[in-house]
Write a protein that holds these residues in place. Structure first.
Motif, PDB file in Angstrom:
ATOM      1  N   ARG A 103       0.846  -1.220  -0.112  1.00 49.44           N
ATOM      2  CA  ARG A 103       0.033  -0.018  -0.066  1.00 49.44           C
ATOM      3  C   ARG A 103       0.771   1.368   0.025  1.00 49.44           C
ATOM      4  O   ARG A 103       0.695   2.258  -0.699  1.00 49.44           O
ATOM      5  CB  ARG A 103      -1.037   0.096   1.030  1.00 49.44           C
ATOM      6  CG  ARG A 103      -1.994  -1.045   1.517  1.00 49.44           C
ATOM      7  CD  ARG A 103      -3.074  -0.740   2.166  1.00 49.44           C
ATOM      8  NE  ARG A 103      -2.530  -0.377   3.621  1.00 49.44           N
ATOM      9  CZ  ARG A 103      -2.262  -1.737   4.612  1.00 49.44           C
ATOM     10  NH1 ARG A 103      -2.538  -2.763   4.083  1.00 49.44           N
ATOM     11  NH2 ARG A 103      -2.043  -1.283   5.794  1.00 49.44           N
ATOM     12  N   TRP A 132     -18.858   1.041   4.804  1.00 48.48           N
ATOM     13  CA  TRP A 132     -17.832   2.156   3.815  1.00 48.48           C
ATOM     14  C   TRP A 132     -17.136   3.360   4.544  1.00 48.48           C
ATOM     15  O   TRP A 132     -17.705   3.943   5.392  1.00 48.48           O
ATOM     16  CB  TRP A 132     -18.848   2.738   2.696  1.00 48.48           C
ATOM     17  CG  TRP A 132     -19.757   1.697   2.062  1.00 48.48           C
ATOM     18  CD1 TRP A 132     -20.620   1.288   2.202  1.00 48.48           C
ATOM     19  CD2 TRP A 132     -18.926   0.797   0.743  1.00 48.48           C
ATOM     20  NE1 TRP A 132     -21.028   0.130   1.353  1.00 48.48           N
ATOM     21  CE2 TRP A 132     -20.134  -0.140   0.507  1.00 48.48           C
ATOM     22  CE3 TRP A 132     -18.066   0.904   0.122  1.00 48.48           C
ATOM     23  CZ2 TRP A 132     -19.890  -0.789  -0.606  1.00 48.48           C
ATOM     24  CZ3 TRP A 132     -17.701   0.131  -0.943  1.00 48.48           C
ATOM     25  CH2 TRP A 132     -18.861  -0.954  -1.243  1.00 48.48           C
ATOM     26  N   GLY A 205     -20.900  -0.570  -6.160  1.00 52.63           N
ATOM     27  CA  GLY A 205     -19.498  -0.207  -6.446  1.00 52.63           C
ATOM     28  C   GLY A 205     -19.582   0.958  -7.565  1.00 52.63           C
ATOM     29  O   GLY A 205     -18.729   1.017  -8.312  1.00 52.63           O
ATOM     30  N   THR A 260     -17.564   4.062 -12.057  1.00 49.75           N
ATOM     31  CA  THR A 260     -16.938   3.239 -11.112  1.00 49.75           C
ATOM     32  C   THR A 260     -15.654   3.990 -10.555  1.00 49.75           C
ATOM     33  O   THR A 260     -14.763   4.322 -11.292  1.00 49.75           O
ATOM     34  CB  THR A 260     -16.488   2.066 -11.977  1.00 49.75           C
ATOM     35  OG1 THR A 260     -17.702   1.471 -12.408  1.00 49.75           O
ATOM     36  CG2 THR A 260     -15.740   0.972 -10.927  1.00 49.75           C
ATOM     37  N   ASP A 264     -10.829   2.032  -3.486  1.00 53.51           N
ATOM     38  CA  ASP A 264     -11.930   0.855  -2.880  1.00 53.51           C
ATOM     39  C   ASP A 264     -12.254   1.528  -1.356  1.00 53.51           C
ATOM     40  O   ASP A 264     -11.253   1.596  -0.648  1.00 53.51           O
ATOM     41  CB  ASP A 264     -11.009  -0.288  -2.733  1.00 53.51           C
ATOM     42  CG  ASP A 264     -11.653  -1.489  -2.017  1.00 53.51           C
ATOM     43  OD1 ASP A 264     -12.905  -1.248  -1.541  1.00 53.51           O
ATOM     44  OD2 ASP A 264     -10.983  -2.257  -1.830  1.00 53.51           O
ATOM     45  N   ARG A 266     -14.104   0.519   0.511  1.00 51.34           N
ATOM     46  CA  ARG A 266     -14.321  -0.383   1.743  1.00 51.34           C
ATOM     47  C   ARG A 266     -13.247  -0.890   2.502  1.00 51.34           C
ATOM     48  O   ARG A 266     -13.325  -1.357   3.663  1.00 51.34           O
ATOM     49  CB  ARG A 266     -15.198  -1.650   1.097  1.00 51.34           C
ATOM     50  CG  ARG A 266     -15.690  -2.517   2.204  1.00 51.34           C
ATOM     51  CD  ARG A 266     -16.151  -4.091   1.607  1.00 51.34           C
ATOM     52  NE  ARG A 266     -17.451  -3.828   0.505  1.00 51.34           N
ATOM     53  CZ  ARG A 266     -18.510  -3.710   1.003  1.00 51.34           C
ATOM     54  NH1 ARG A 266     -18.813  -4.112   2.421  1.00 51.34           N
ATOM     55  NH2 ARG A 266     -19.650  -3.735   0.242  1.00 51.34           N
ATOM     56  N   HIS A 267     -12.317  -0.872   1.869  1.00 49.34           N
ATOM     57  CA  HIS A 267     -10.766  -0.876   2.403  1.00 49.34           C
ATOM     58  C   HIS A 267      -9.828   0.136   2.323  1.00 49.34           C
ATOM     59  O   HIS A 267      -9.123   0.057   1.186  1.00 49.34           O
ATOM     60  CB  HIS A 267     -10.276  -2.417   1.760  1.00 49.34           C
ATOM     61  CG  HIS A 267     -11.236  -3.342   1.622  1.00 49.34           C
ATOM     62  ND1 HIS A 267     -12.024  -3.671   0.630  1.00 49.34           N
ATOM     63  CD2 HIS A 267     -11.392  -4.279   2.738  1.00 49.34           C
ATOM     64  CE1 HIS A 267     -12.837  -4.742   0.716  1.00 49.34           C
ATOM     65  NE2 HIS A 267     -12.370  -5.138   2.210  1.00 49.34           N
TER      66      HIS A 267
END
Length: 318
Positions: A103, A132, A205, A260, A264, A266-267
């Motif tokens: 990361r 989220w 998404g 889109t 991300d 969510r993470h």
């Protein structure tokens, strides 16, 4: 009475046998071991007894060795299990370190991509309830130079904007939040649009794309969307995402659809805060406010982050 006599008789027999064995043992020591009939008698009587005692001794020795071996195995197994647990924990930590390194490498590459801006890295330390990262807290604040309206990015592109700061913390509202609007530009056509957050839609998404001005009908699925030059608070050229679907509105003047996002949401773990603030053109803001007052019906490319002008953007791009 009969039982008493039988018991007494057995004791006599046992005592006689014991005395006989003792005599034989003594004779075996005082008699020539190589010759004589006593050697034969001793071998005939004593040897089986010795063999029996040896068997018993061997059995006891084997059992002792078995129990000792079992005890050693239990101790060894415990020691091995402790080593396995330690190695498992170490392996888990190494995997976490590897993921974090990956990361951070992505953030470094992103930092190089936007090297025109001064940035500072931050870790996410808290978030609102839910799956989220629509509103969350980072571990950098005003003492680190964090200010309200600074842009936040991470691997992939735009995350959101700083809405509140403390000495060592700051709050970020991401672009997927219901109260977030961002003016975007389709890079292939330079047409402007509004990217409107919707937590119900992000479950698929996607993020809303509205008020797209595409008079030449050139915008298509897969086109890249970045932050617009005309945005009041977002720096230009930061990647937001790619168009996933688009269609004409009922007014036959603008288009709507979805994009889109590249991030991300969510993470999220680490982010970069761009310390440079967007320089607001006072003349532009004045014109936007005037157009807002006049109630212009048709949105143009100079319109700001919401469909109703700069005032709405100020509320939504917090």
């Amino acid at each position: 009475m009969k039982k008493f006599n039988d018991s007494l008789k057995s004791k006599y027999i046992l005592a006689g046998i014991t005395a006989f064995c003792l005599v034989l043992i003594v004779l075996s020591f005082v008699t020539d071991a190589a010759t004589g009939p006593l050697r034969y008698i001793a071998g005939y009587v004593i040897t089986p007894v010795q063999n029996g005692l040896n068997e018993v001794g061997n059995w006891i020795t084997d059992k002792s060795a078995y129990f000792q071996s079992s005890t050693d195995l239990v101790a060894e197994n415990k020691e091995l299990q402790e080593k396995v647990d330690a190695l498992t924990a170490e392996n888990s930590q190494l995997l976490q370190d590897k993921e974090e390194l990956s990361r951070l490498q992505a953030l470094f590459e992103l930092d190089q991509q936007y090297d025109d801006y001064e940035k500072i890295g931050a870790r996410i330390i808290a978030k609102d309830t839910g799956n989220w990262f629509n509103v969350f807290t980072i571990d950098k604040g005003s003492k680190d130079g964090i200010l309200v309206n600074q842009n936040v990015i991470t691997e992939g592109g735009l995350v959101g904007i700083i809405t509140e700061t403390g000495p060592n913390w700051a709050t970020v509202r991401s672009i997927i939040d219901d109260y977030s609007n961002v003016t975007g530009t389709v890079t292939s056509t330079s047409d402007n649009c509004i990217i409107a957050g919707d937590l119900r839609l992000i479950d698929e998404g996607k993020i809303n794309l509205v008020k797209l001005t595409d008079e030449s009908d050139r915008v298509k699925v897969g086109d890249k969307v970045v932050t617009s030059d005309v945005s009041d608070r977002f720096l230009p050229g930061i990647l937001i995402g790619y168009i996933s679907d688009v269609g004409m509105d009922s007014n036959n003047l603008t288009k709507s659809g979805t994009i889109t996002p590249m991030v991300d949401f969510r993470h999220l773990h680490e982010v970069l805060v761009i310390k440079e603030l967007k320089e607001i053109d006072d003349a532009k803001v004045s014109l936007d406010a005037q157009a807002d007052t006049e109630g212009a019906a048709t949105p143009d490319t100079s319109q700001s982050e919401s469909g109703t002008g700069t005032e709405s953007e100020s509320q939504n791009e917090e």
